[in-house]
Structures are given as C-alpha cells and as structure tokens.
Design an enzyme around this catalytic site. Structure first.
Site, PDB file in Angstrom:
ATOM      1  N   HIS A  72      -4.283  -2.979  -5.753  1.00  0.00           N
ATOM      2  CA  HIS A  72      -3.720  -1.694  -6.156  1.00  0.00           C
ATOM      3  C   HIS A  72      -4.867  -0.780  -6.570  1.00  0.00           C
ATOM      4  O   HIS A  72      -5.810  -1.224  -7.207  1.00  0.00           O
ATOM      5  CB  HIS A  72      -2.764  -1.869  -7.337  1.00  0.00           C
ATOM      6  CG  HIS A  72      -1.518  -2.624  -6.985  1.00  0.00           C
ATOM      7  ND1 HIS A  72      -0.645  -3.098  -7.916  1.00  0.00           N
ATOM      8  CD2 HIS A  72      -1.011  -2.974  -5.787  1.00  0.00           C
ATOM      9  CE1 HIS A  72       0.355  -3.717  -7.314  1.00  0.00           C
ATOM     10  NE2 HIS A  72       0.151  -3.664  -6.011  1.00  0.00           N
TER      11      HIS A  72
ATOM     12  N   ASP B 108       0.811  -1.224   0.000  1.00  0.00           N
ATOM     13  CA  ASP B 108       0.000   0.000   0.000  1.00  0.00           C
ATOM     14  C   ASP B 108       0.844   1.272   0.000  1.00  0.00           C
ATOM     15  O   ASP B 108       0.453   2.291   0.551  1.00  0.00           O
ATOM     16  CB  ASP B 108      -0.970   0.006   1.199  1.00  0.00           C
ATOM     17  CG  ASP B 108      -1.742  -1.290   1.275  1.00  0.00           C
ATOM     18  OD1 ASP B 108      -2.238  -1.722   0.222  1.00  0.00           O
ATOM     19  OD2 ASP B 108      -1.827  -1.888   2.364  1.00  0.00           O
TER      20      ASP B 108
HETATM   21  P1  IMP Z   1      -2.107 -12.955   3.226  1.00  0.00           P
HETATM   22  O1  IMP Z   1      -1.058 -12.556   2.253  1.00  0.00           O
HETATM   23  O2  IMP Z   1      -3.503 -12.773   2.707  1.00  0.00           O
HETATM   24  O3  IMP Z   1      -1.844 -14.330   3.763  1.00  0.00           O
HETATM   25  O4  IMP Z   1      -1.999 -11.980   4.475  1.00  0.00           O
HETATM   26  C1  IMP Z   1      -0.844 -11.974   5.322  1.00  0.00           C
HETATM   27  C2  IMP Z   1      -0.537 -10.570   5.810  1.00  0.00           C
HETATM   28  O5  IMP Z   1      -0.063  -9.779   4.716  1.00  0.00           O
HETATM   29  C3  IMP Z   1      -1.734  -9.810   6.379  1.00  0.00           C
HETATM   30  O6  IMP Z   1      -1.271  -8.953   7.412  1.00  0.00           O
HETATM   31  C4  IMP Z   1      -2.212  -8.964   5.190  1.00  0.00           C
HETATM   32  O7  IMP Z   1      -2.914  -7.825   5.621  1.00  0.00           O
HETATM   33  C5  IMP Z   1      -0.888  -8.625   4.554  1.00  0.00           C
HETATM   34  N1  IMP Z   1      -0.990  -8.357   3.113  1.00  0.00           N
HETATM   35  C6  IMP Z   1      -1.002  -9.268   2.110  1.00  0.00           C
HETATM   36  N2  IMP Z   1      -1.046  -8.645   0.917  1.00  0.00           N
HETATM   37  C7  IMP Z   1      -1.050  -7.337   1.164  1.00  0.00           C
HETATM   38  C8  IMP Z   1      -1.043  -6.175   0.326  1.00  0.00           C
HETATM   39  O8  IMP Z   1      -1.040  -6.222  -0.903  1.00  0.00           O
HETATM   40  N3  IMP Z   1      -1.044  -4.965   0.969  1.00  0.00           N
HETATM   41  C9  IMP Z   1      -1.012  -4.873   2.316  1.00  0.00           C
HETATM   42  N4  IMP Z   1      -0.999  -5.912   3.133  1.00  0.00           N
HETATM   43  C10 IMP Z   1      -1.014  -7.141   2.560  1.00  0.00           C
HETATM   44 MG    MG Z   2      -2.590  -2.389  -1.722  1.00  0.00          MG
END
Ligand code: IMP
Ligand code: MG
Length: 333
Positions: A43, A13
C-alpha cells in the site's frame, strides 16, 4: 462502536492505503487491523512531502493514537515487519497475532522461480508457499519464535475487548476481490480468500459485528502480473491516458482497462459492500484535482460518480481526487 471493513473491488492497487489513511485520521479508530495474504500486498500513502510504502503493517499509522494490529490469517516476514516498525516509528503500538504464520527464506526462494513466478506472476514474497505450508500444518507460527515475543498478542481478543468497550475498529483488507483464491480469476490469483468475509476470518471477527463494508474501486481498472483483464489497453494507450502505474512491491508495470461495471457489480455482491470509495477521479477529470468538496466537482465528474452509484447500486461515500491523503471528498453522514 463501529466496525468497518475496507476491501479492494478489483485486482488490488485500488488505493486502499490512501482511503484507510484518511479514515484513520478522520475517525480516530482505536484499532486498525490488517487481514489479507501477507507482504505480497503493497500500500502506498502520500502525506505532505512523504511517501510511505507499507507491506506488513496496517496503513493508518499516521493517526498517532491508533493501535496497529495484524490478524492471524496474515503470514509475516519478520524482517519486513521490524523494518516497518522502525521506519514508521510505531514501536509499542504495533502488534501481530500469536498465530500469524512465518515466512522463511525457503518460501521466498520457492516463490521466485518456476510456475509461481512465470505462469502466475507471483510477487516473489514467499506468501503463497508459506500459506501452502500452513495448509500442510508444517508452517511455523509467531508463537513458536522467541524473538517475536514483544510484538505478539491475541489479536481477536484485543479487538473483542475494544468492541465491547464501545471502541471503533477499522479492518484493512489487502489485494482485491478478483485475486481471491475462491472468487477470483483462478489460477491467476493470490493464495487466500481476500473478500470481506475472508478478511473477517483473518482478523478473528464474526459477520454480525460488522457495520460497514467499504469497497474501494479506482476510476479505471489495473492488474499487475498475469491473468485476464477485460478490454485491456495497449501499453501505449495506457501511457497516453496517464493511467500507467508501477507495482508497489515488484515495480512491474500495471496493465490497465476502463472501469468495468459488470465486474464491479459482482464485487459488490461478493463483499456485501454497502459503500464505495472511488479513487483517482482526478485521472479522468483533471479539473477535480485535490478537491475536497463534492459540490465543486465538474458536471462531468459528478455524472461519472452518479453513474457509478446507479450501476453498482450503492452510494459513493468517499472520492479520491489526488495522491495525497488529504485529497479526499468524504460524503459519509
Ligand atoms: P502472490 O500473491 O504473490 O502469489 O501473487 C499472485 C498474483 O496476485 C500475482 O498476479 C500478483 O501480481 C497478484 N497480487 C498479489 N498481491 C497483490 C496486491 O496486493 N496487489 C496487486 N496484485 C497482487
Ligand atoms: Mg498495492
């Protein structure tokens, strides 16, 4: 011929979508190819009156002549893929690799409960469980699914052909450095390495063909989900500063802190970054909103940019001054 990688410097982000959308229009690359984990990444692109939320395709589709590819390291939710191809009208120029893993309902169910949901704060997109199945060698791949045939190609070979012909390739990273499974705040991380080297492997390019690694950082740090965030502000403080944001995929409140130079230096190291894209400068210096020329920035804003360059040791070549993809200062020569 240039191959440029864009990666996130902190916890995702950072504004990569906007930066990639700008680069795609400014440089007109032949290909924008997405690496990273899967549809857990969201995004956001704002262009004119339109807002696009992208989870599966690469950003950069607003540049009409660019082909949009997804590398074999990325797991695919076919439903999300097809709905984005239709929504953005990019049929015929959007393709995934034949070796992309496929997320099924069982992965989404597993990701939406228990420790993954409660302890790690996963996005519930099925990305982690699908990657676990890939490591177990039981995940279905795109080449196993007949219905995906018309959008499936050999992405690494396509990139190679383009590079050999002297074309330009923009490689889009997702998530951020400290969500990396290897280098992040384990276990509060995503299910892949998401640093520049990991993104290279995701799309099938080797390190010697990369020209630039642009690391995107925001003027402050945010984190969605659980896990450590140094000097985290209270929600009230975050709102008072106007730094409150909501997650693109999950709609959750993002936690916030002031810029962390030490973490930034480590991210530069881990990514081999040679340029910085600094987004949301207008959130710290509202007088700079929508500016497109560095010279016009206030003295305070300029000294913030200068401090960033001194502390992190690489130049700030791109500055974001507002949510729209035209609110950009591009200092690349
Ligand atoms: P997962 O990737 O869905 O397993 O989530 C694992 C951790 O990574 C969590 O804290 C999510 O909020 C974070 N996370 C995964 N992808 C993103 C992203 O694109 N932006 C921000 N946080 C992410
Ligand atoms: Mg994002």
């Amino acid at each position: 011929m240039t191959v440029t990688i864009v990666v996130g410097g902190f916890f995702g982000d950072e504004g990569k979508g906007k930066v990639i959308s700008h680069l795609a229009r400014a440089d007109d690359p032949d290909i924008v190819v997405r690496g990273g984990a899967g549809p857990n990444a969201g995004h956001t692109i704002r262009s004119g009156n339109d807002t696009y939320k992208v989870r599966m395709l690469p950003c950069g589709f607003l540049n009409k002549s660019t082909r949009l590819l997804v590398g074999p390291g990325v797991v695919i939710n076919p439903k999300v893929l097809y709905s984005e191809i239709a929504e953005f009208g990019v049929g015929g120029r959007a393709f995934i690799d034949k070796n992309c893993g496929i997320i099924e309902q069982s992965h989404i169910d597993m990701d939406s409960k228990g420790d993954l949901k409660e302890k790690i704060g996963s996005t519930g997109s099925g990305t982690g469980p699908a990657n676990a199945d890939r490591a177990m060698r039981v995940l279905k791949l795109a080449c196993h699914i007949n219905e995906l045939e018309d959008v499936t190609i050999d992405v690494p070979a396509e990139i190679d052909r383009t590079v050999r012909a002297g074309g330009d390739v923009l490689v889009e990273g997702t998530q951020g450095t400290f969500l990396s499974l290897w280098h992040g705040t384990y276990p509060y991380v995503t299910s892949k390495d998401v640093t520049a080297s990991g993104i290279c492997a995701d799309v099938g390019i080797g390190p010697t063909i990369v020209d630039d690694v642009i690391m995107v950082v925001k003027a402050f740090v945010t984190r969605v989900g659980t896990g450590p965030l140094n000097n985290e502000l209270s929600h009230e403080d975050t709102v008072r500063r106007g730094w409150n944001e909501k997650g693109t995929v999950t709609g959750r409140d993002r936690r916030a802190a002031a810029f962390d130079y030490e973490l930034g230096r480590r991210a530069v190291m881990l990514n081999g970054a040679n340029q910085l894209a600094l987004t949301k400068l207008d959130m710290l210096f509202p007088e700079c909103s929508k500016m497109t020329s560095y010279d016009n920035l206030s003295l305070e804003a300029k000294s913030f940019v200068k401090k960033m360059e001194d502390e992190l040791g690489i130049p700030v070549t791109i500055v974001g001054t507002g949510p729209e993809d035209t609110s950009v200062i591009d200092r690349r020569s």
